[in-house]
Write an enzyme that holds these catalytic residues in place. Structure first.
Site, PDB file in Angstrom:
ATOM      1  N   LYS A 119       0.815  -1.331   0.134  1.00  0.00           N
ATOM      2  CA  LYS A 119      -0.099  -0.097  -0.135  1.00  0.00           C
ATOM      3  C   LYS A 119       0.906   1.407  -0.012  1.00  0.00           C
ATOM      4  CE  LYS A 119      -4.356  -1.717   1.613  1.00  0.00           C
ATOM      5  NZ  LYS A 119      -5.565  -1.430   2.686  1.00  0.00           N
ATOM      6  N   LYS A 209      -9.812 -12.960 -11.849  1.00  0.00           N
ATOM      7  CA  LYS A 209     -10.800 -12.826 -10.958  1.00  0.00           C
ATOM      8  C   LYS A 209     -11.561 -11.593 -11.286  1.00  0.00           C
ATOM      9  CE  LYS A 209     -10.829 -12.328  -5.793  1.00  0.00           C
ATOM     10  NZ  LYS A 209     -10.030 -12.466  -4.713  1.00  0.00           N
ATOM     11  N   LYS A 212     -12.825  -4.939  -8.557  1.00  0.00           N
ATOM     12  CA  LYS A 212     -13.288  -3.574  -8.945  1.00  0.00           C
ATOM     13  C   LYS A 212     -12.279  -2.794  -9.644  1.00  0.00           C
ATOM     14  CE  LYS A 212     -12.694  -2.319  -4.075  1.00  0.00           C
ATOM     15  NZ  LYS A 212     -13.653  -2.519  -3.074  1.00  0.00           N
TER      16      LYS A 212
END
Ligand code: TRP
Length: 342
Positions: A119, A209, A212
């Protein structure tokens, strides 16, 4: 003897996908329903974790509530006394315990956390917060304050669970029996029968997969999609040129994905769906069935979201927050005493 505790953080936001719904949300809710009674089940909204990476604070409060609404709409029972639904920030012990635990965690072990590395690598240096770095310690507090034994989380959280166990063992070996040690990750998987969860694949690229982060959004169904839009997305799903419906992930991944999706939408056994459609030659006919059931599913889900009883939801959360503050504070005091603060 009080019941053993199963605990998990419910992370949700406005753009949940069909994959999140069937792959994470529903399994967690089903787990809560089956285990409540024998266990105490703590489901909480990790609102303090939600801005460890930058968010729009003008929208945060609404999102936190919407998160709870989604779980209620998806069937989380609000009237089960063994299931507790609460907001992390309403139980102040989470914050207090984190500040104490911080002093028993090394910089080195925290720097090894892969989620932090991932991140933070996506942010400009000045936007990487101490909060993001400290995320796993807050998570350890979330778990240890209730003596949780089982903590169902995704694979991306495995390392955080391991560090939670390390912290608990460290405190216990230094100060005596303060914390319950959650069971090891591999035993968690056994307990929750992992691997049963199905992966819904992208409609446009059925080898990856449904996620989003896909740019076009054409292969992804969002729970908030306009139902008519979802119909079109299914109709334009990628298939193959075999002209025969078969459940064959290797050679017909698109068709196979649609069969899986249809079974999930119906709450049916995939075998049943396979029996019904195997050999169908006109993909358009098969897709129409999936597309219209998808549309119905979204219409129904969205109606449920609109009809969630906000009063009952608020009451549930407040009751849980009172009860959980009591439990968490008992552990907090034990910790405070151990380190010499009381
Ligand atoms: N980090 C978890 C996730 O991203 C959410 C979470 C926060 C959590 N605190 C927790 C999960 C404690 C389990 C236990 O999914």
């Amino acid at each position: 003897m009080s019941k053993q505790v199963i605990l998990t953080g419910l992370r949700a936001n406005n753009d949940l996908t069909l994959g999140n719904y069937f792959g994470a949300m529903r399994p967690i809710i089903d787990m809560a329903k089956t285990k409540a009674g024998e266990f105490q089940v703590n489901m909480f909204i990790p609102d303090l974790h939600s801005f460890t990476t930058p968010v729009d604070h003008a929208k945060l409060q609404e999102q936190i509530l919407h998160n709870a609404v989604l779980f209620a709409a998806a069937g989380l029972p609000l009237d089960n006394p063994d299931i507790h639904l609460y907001r992390q920030s309403y139980v102040s012990a989470h914050s207090e315990a984190t500040i104490i635990l911080n002093n028993f965690v090394g910089m080195g072990e925290m720097e090894r956390m892969t989620q932090y590395k991932d991140k933070s690598s996506k942010l400009d240096t000045e936007r990487i917060s101490v909060g993001l770095f400290d995320y796993p310690v807050l998570m350890a507090a979330d778990i240890l304050l209730y003596g949780a034994t089982y903590v169902p989380v995704g694979d991306d959280q495995t390392q955080h669970l391991e560090i939670t166990r390390d912290i608990a063992e460290r405190i216990n070996s230094r100060f005596g029996d303060i914390f319950t040690i959650p069971v090891a990750v591999k035993d968690q998987h056994e307990f929750f029968n992992k691997d049963q969860g199905l992966r819904i694949m992208d409609l446009q690229d059925p080898t990856k997969k449904m996620s989003k982060s896909d740019d076009s959004g054409k292969g992804v169904i969002f729970l908030g999609d306009n139902p008519e839009e979802s119909y079109k997305k299914v109709m334009s799903a990628t298939t193959d040129d075999k002209a025969s419906v078969n459940y064959d992930r290797e050679n017909q991944p698109g068709i196979t994905n649609l069969l899986d999706i249809l079974a999930l939408l119906r709450g049916a056994d995939v075998e049943e769906v396979i029996r019904e459609f195997t050999g169908v030659e006109r993909y358009g006919d098969f897709k129409k069935v999936v597309a219209s059931e998808m549309r119905d599913f979204l219409m129904d889900f969205q109606a449920r979201v609109d009809n969630v009883d906000m009063g009952a939801l608020e009451t549930k959360m407040v009751e849980s927050e009172v009860a959980m503050s009591k439990q968490a504070n008992e552990t907090l005091v034990r910790l405070q005493k151990a380190v010499g603060l009381r």
